[in-house]
Motif scaffolding. Sequence first.
Motif, PDB file in Angstrom:
ATOM      1  N   LEU A  38       0.824  -1.204   0.000  1.00 16.14           N
ATOM      2  CA  LEU A  38       0.000   0.000   0.000  1.00 16.14           C
ATOM      3  C   LEU A  38       0.861   1.256   0.000  1.00 16.14           C
ATOM      4  O   LEU A  38       0.611   2.195  -0.761  1.00 16.14           O
ATOM      5  N   ILE A  39       1.885   1.260   0.827  1.00 24.80           N
ATOM      6  CA  ILE A  39       2.760   2.425   0.931  1.00 24.80           C
ATOM      7  C   ILE A  39       3.472   2.678  -0.397  1.00 24.80           C
ATOM      8  O   ILE A  39       3.551   3.815  -0.860  1.00 24.80           O
ATOM      9  N   THR A  40       3.948   1.619  -1.021  1.00 23.94           N
ATOM     10  CA  THR A  40       4.627   1.749  -2.311  1.00 23.94           C
ATOM     11  C   THR A  40       3.687   2.341  -3.346  1.00 23.94           C
ATOM     12  O   THR A  40       4.063   3.256  -4.090  1.00 23.94           O
ATOM     13  N   MET A  41       2.454   1.853  -3.396  1.00 21.72           N
ATOM     14  CA  MET A  41       1.481   2.352  -4.357  1.00 21.72           C
ATOM     15  C   MET A  41       1.180   3.837  -4.116  1.00 21.72           C
ATOM     16  O   MET A  41       1.150   4.634  -5.054  1.00 21.72           O
ATOM     17  N   VAL A  42       0.971   4.215  -2.860  1.00 23.02           N
ATOM     18  CA  VAL A  42       0.663   5.608  -2.542  1.00 23.02           C
ATOM     19  C   VAL A  42       1.854   6.501  -2.890  1.00 23.02           C
ATOM     20  O   VAL A  42       1.682   7.592  -3.434  1.00 23.02           O
ATOM     21  N   GLN A  43       3.073   6.043  -2.628  1.00 28.40           N
ATOM     22  CA  GLN A  43       4.252   6.838  -2.943  1.00 28.40           C
ATOM     23  C   GLN A  43       4.397   7.019  -4.448  1.00 28.40           C
ATOM     24  O   GLN A  43       4.739   8.103  -4.922  1.00 28.40           O
ATOM     25  N   TRP A  44       4.139   5.970  -5.218  1.00 28.52           N
ATOM     26  CA  TRP A  44       4.165   6.099  -6.685  1.00 28.52           C
ATOM     27  C   TRP A  44       3.167   7.142  -7.139  1.00 28.52           C
ATOM     28  O   TRP A  44       3.470   7.987  -7.978  1.00 28.52           O
ATOM     29  N   ASN A  45       1.955   7.074  -6.594  1.00 27.91           N
ATOM     30  CA  ASN A  45       0.928   8.055  -6.970  1.00 27.91           C
ATOM     31  C   ASN A  45       1.344   9.474  -6.575  1.00 27.91           C
ATOM     32  O   ASN A  45       1.111  10.421  -7.323  1.00 27.91           O
ATOM     33  N   ALA A  46       1.934   9.623  -5.405  1.00 27.97           N
ATOM     34  CA  ALA A  46       2.389  10.942  -4.958  1.00 27.97           C
ATOM     35  C   ALA A  46       3.465  11.487  -5.885  1.00 27.97           C
ATOM     36  O   ALA A  46       3.438  12.661  -6.261  1.00 27.97           O
ATOM     37  N   ASP A  47       4.395  10.632  -6.255  1.00 26.37           N
ATOM     38  CA  ASP A  47       5.466  11.054  -7.166  1.00 26.37           C
ATOM     39  C   ASP A  47       4.906  11.426  -8.540  1.00 26.37           C
ATOM     40  O   ASP A  47       5.303  12.430  -9.133  1.00 26.37           O
ATOM     41  N   ASP A  48       3.971  10.625  -9.032  1.00 26.41           N
ATOM     42  CA  ASP A  48       3.336  10.918 -10.326  1.00 26.41           C
ATOM     43  C   ASP A  48       2.564  12.233 -10.274  1.00 26.41           C
ATOM     44  O   ASP A  48       2.603  13.018 -11.218  1.00 26.41           O
ATOM     45  N   TYR A  49       1.871  12.487  -9.173  1.00 28.24           N
ATOM     46  CA  TYR A  49       1.092  13.718  -9.060  1.00 28.24           C
ATOM     47  C   TYR A  49       2.002  14.938  -8.965  1.00 28.24           C
ATOM     48  O   TYR A  49       1.702  15.989  -9.521  1.00 28.24           O
ATOM     49  N   PHE A  50       3.126  14.794  -8.287  1.00 33.57           N
ATOM     50  CA  PHE A  50       4.107  15.872  -8.209  1.00 33.57           C
ATOM     51  C   PHE A  50       4.585  16.230  -9.616  1.00 33.57           C
ATOM     52  O   PHE A  50       4.661  17.411  -9.976  1.00 33.57           O
ATOM     53  N   ALA A  51       4.866  15.214 -10.423  1.00 36.58           N
ATOM     54  CA  ALA A  51       5.292  15.444 -11.807  1.00 36.58           C
ATOM     55  C   ALA A  51       4.152  16.032 -12.637  1.00 36.58           C
ATOM     56  O   ALA A  51       4.358  16.959 -13.424  1.00 36.58           O
ATOM     57  N   TYR A  52       2.935  15.517 -12.465  1.00 32.93           N
ATOM     58  CA  TYR A  52       1.764  15.979 -13.214  1.00 32.93           C
ATOM     59  C   TYR A  52       1.487  17.461 -12.958  1.00 32.93           C
ATOM     60  O   TYR A  52       1.074  18.188 -13.853  1.00 32.93           O
ATOM     61  N   THR A  53       1.716  17.912 -11.724  1.00 32.33           N
ATOM     62  CA  THR A  53       1.460  19.312 -11.375  1.00 32.33           C
ATOM     63  C   THR A  53       2.696  20.185 -11.554  1.00 32.33           C
ATOM     64  O   THR A  53       2.720  21.326 -11.087  1.00 32.33           O
ATOM     65  N   ASN A  54       3.707  19.655 -12.210  1.00 35.85           N
ATOM     66  CA  ASN A  54       4.953  20.396 -12.439  1.00 35.85           C
ATOM     67  C   ASN A  54       5.560  20.901 -11.133  1.00 35.85           C
ATOM     68  O   ASN A  54       6.061  22.016 -11.053  1.00 35.85           O
ATOM     69  N   GLY A  55       5.465  20.085 -10.098  1.00 36.09           N
ATOM     70  CA  GLY A  55       6.082  20.421  -8.819  1.00 36.09           C
ATOM     71  C   GLY A  55       5.296  21.395  -7.967  1.00 36.09           C
ATOM     72  O   GLY A  55       5.795  21.871  -6.961  1.00 36.09           O
TER      73      GLY A  55
END
Length: 100
Positions: A38-55
């Motif tokens: 679960l933690i790995t999945m949430v971290q992947w999503n967080a990293d993807d969202y950071f990239a999606y929002t241009n930081g």
Amino acid sequence: CPAFNETIDDGSNNKNNTQDMMEEPLTLQILVVDSPGLITMVQWNADDYFAYTNGRVKINIQLSPSMNQLYQEIEHDARTSSSLFDAYYTNPVILGTAVT
């Protein structure tokens, strides 16, 4: 609208670099129950969202050692209308059994 990191003219003969004018990203605090995968999945999503929002949006993940402690935190925050967290995340099946 200028492109990211493009130099713009503000009309005062001063050139401003938009990267220098960037604010700190909005930071969201999420409490996650410590569960394998679960933690790995949430971290992947967080990293993807950071990239999606241009930081512009950063998600900090904090771990709750058990479902019971996560539930207590959610209940406390609801009763006091105050929280250190913007969201709580767990397996929906587990949360459903903890709430009932």
